[in-house]
Enzyme design. Structure first.
Site, PDB file in Angstrom:
ATOM      1  N   SER A   1       0.814  -1.272  -0.068  1.00  0.00           N
ATOM      2  CA  SER A   1      -0.037  -0.005   0.020  1.00  0.00           C
ATOM      3  C   SER A   1       0.946   1.349   0.172  1.00  0.00           C
ATOM      4  CB  SER A   1      -1.022   0.061   1.230  1.00  0.00           C
ATOM      5  OG  SER A   1      -0.132  -0.016   2.322  1.00  0.00           O
TER       6      SER A   1
ATOM      7  N   ASP B   1      -2.938   8.478   7.446  1.00  0.00           N
ATOM      8  CA  ASP B   1      -3.901   7.648   8.196  1.00  0.00           C
ATOM      9  C   ASP B   1      -2.828   6.905   9.170  1.00  0.00           C
ATOM     10  OD1 ASP B   1      -2.449   5.741   6.784  1.00  0.00           O
ATOM     11  OD2 ASP B   1      -4.418   5.382   5.514  1.00  0.00           O
TER      12      ASP B   1
ATOM     13  N   HIS C   1       0.210   5.234   6.767  1.00  0.00           N
ATOM     14  CA  HIS C   1       0.807   5.869   5.637  1.00  0.00           C
ATOM     15  C   HIS C   1       1.191   7.285   5.838  1.00  0.00           C
ATOM     16  CE1 HIS C   1      -1.770   2.337   4.443  1.00  0.00           C
ATOM     17  NE2 HIS C   1      -0.567   2.053   3.606  1.00  0.00           N
TER      18      HIS C   1
END
Length: 343
Positions: free
Chosen positions: A18, A308, A311
């Protein structure tokens, strides 16, 4: 005949999780997605793209710094025709080095599948420009790969007494990960990669999610910090071994652990006011659950290191990309990307 124009930027190929996914998971039936607001709030469209960011991510900035176009997600219908010659992003949120990492997210593109897509990509390009030109194109490409964090967060430490933690103590698990990663990188070389930036793990224990769930006073989680501090040096040694075996420098190492620790130790030097709390989230440190339209959202994204629970913000990603490009030996081994591209 495809002639590579002098000064023309190389194609860019992105693999991993991600931290570098720019929308592949949007095309999959998975829970590991960043396709709803406020993701993408600071992008040019102000809409979510599938990047786990308020805007651009690390590969986006690297592409911009070398004058290349952003690599499109491999699963995007827009990645076709001449656009294929600019590269592709194969990354998928939730994956790890191991195939059992991220199983809870269901449909994600495991790393071996990403490599199969890379081979499929080359067949598609061969139809356009022939096999010799395709080989030259791929050999000239810049590859960026980010793997490993999920093998700790979403596997070894996912639950107390996880299968992997019963099977291995932490140093033995790190050894196992490194041996599996070596096979992945060797395969990547075998199918044409010649300039590869390999990112280590960041300070996993300092992510807002880990501060929220594993600490009393908001300190970094010692167990996850230990995981990062064992993994990264072993990864460097493995890359050195691969380069020696090949007989040239194909793999260079980027150290986001050191880059993030600089943010934590002196956030003001980078224009940050908050290096512990996520901009978007809920609960302690905004680290509980995922970022959704119903989460608390900070108005001043540029003052936060974390977007978040896991990240970086666009601003932090830009600093990381700058260090990958021009950073000192503290951050890049054995050389930074500018030097690597000039060799």
């Amino acid at each position: 005949m495809l002639a590579k124009a002098k000064g023309q930027p190389p194609p860019v190929f992105v693999f991993g999780d991600s931290l570098v996914d720019n929308g592949n998971n949007n095309f999959l039936a998975t829970t590991a997605r960043a396709d709803s607001p406020p993701y993408g709030i600071d992008s040019p469209t102000h809409r979510p793209s599938g990047r786990f960011s308020n805007g651009r991510n690390i590969p986006d900035f690297i592409c911009e710094m070398i004058g290349a176009e952003h690599a499109l997600p491999y699963l995007s219908p827009q990645l076709d025709g001449q656009r294929l010659l600019k590269g592709a992003n194969f990354a998928s949120a939730g994956i790890g080095i191991l195939n059992d990492t991220g199983f809870q997210f269901v449909n994600i593109i495991m790393i071996y599948r990403q490599l199969e897509y890379f081979e499929q990509y080359q067949l598609r390009v061969t139809d356009l420009i022939g096999s010799d030109n395709t080989r030259r194109l791929v050999n000239s490409g810049l590859v960026f790969i980010a793997l490993g964090g999920n093998d700790f967060v979403n596997n070894y430490y996912l639950v107390p007494f996880s299968y992997r933690s019963r099977q291995y103590n932490l140093p033995a698990f790190v050894d196992y990960l490194i041996s599996e990663y070596q096979k992945i990188l060797q395969r990547m070389y075998d199918i044409g990669a010649r300039k590869v930036v390999v990112s280590g793990t960041g300070p996993l224990g300092c992510a807002p999610a880990e501060r929220a769930t594993r600490s009393v006073n908001g300190e970094c989680s010692p167990s996850l910090q230990e995981a990062s501090s064992l993994f990264n040096p072993r990864l460097v040694n493995m890359l050195n071994g691969l380069n020696n075996k090949i007989g040239s420098t194909v793999f260079i190492f980027a150290d986001p652990f050191e880059m993030h620790m600089d943010f934590f130790s002196n956030p003001g030097a980078y224009g940050f006011t908050n290096a512990r709390v996520a901009c978007c989230g809920q609960g302690r440190f905004n680290g509980i659950g995922i970022c959704t339209p119903f989460s608390f959202l900070c108005p001043n994204r540029d003052e936060f290191v974390f977007w978040d629970a896991y990240h970086p913000t666009e601003k932090a990603a830009k600093f990381i990309a700058q260090q990958i490009m021009n950073g000192a030996n503290k951050y890049m081994h054995p050389m930074n990307l500018s030097t690597f591209l000039a060799v």
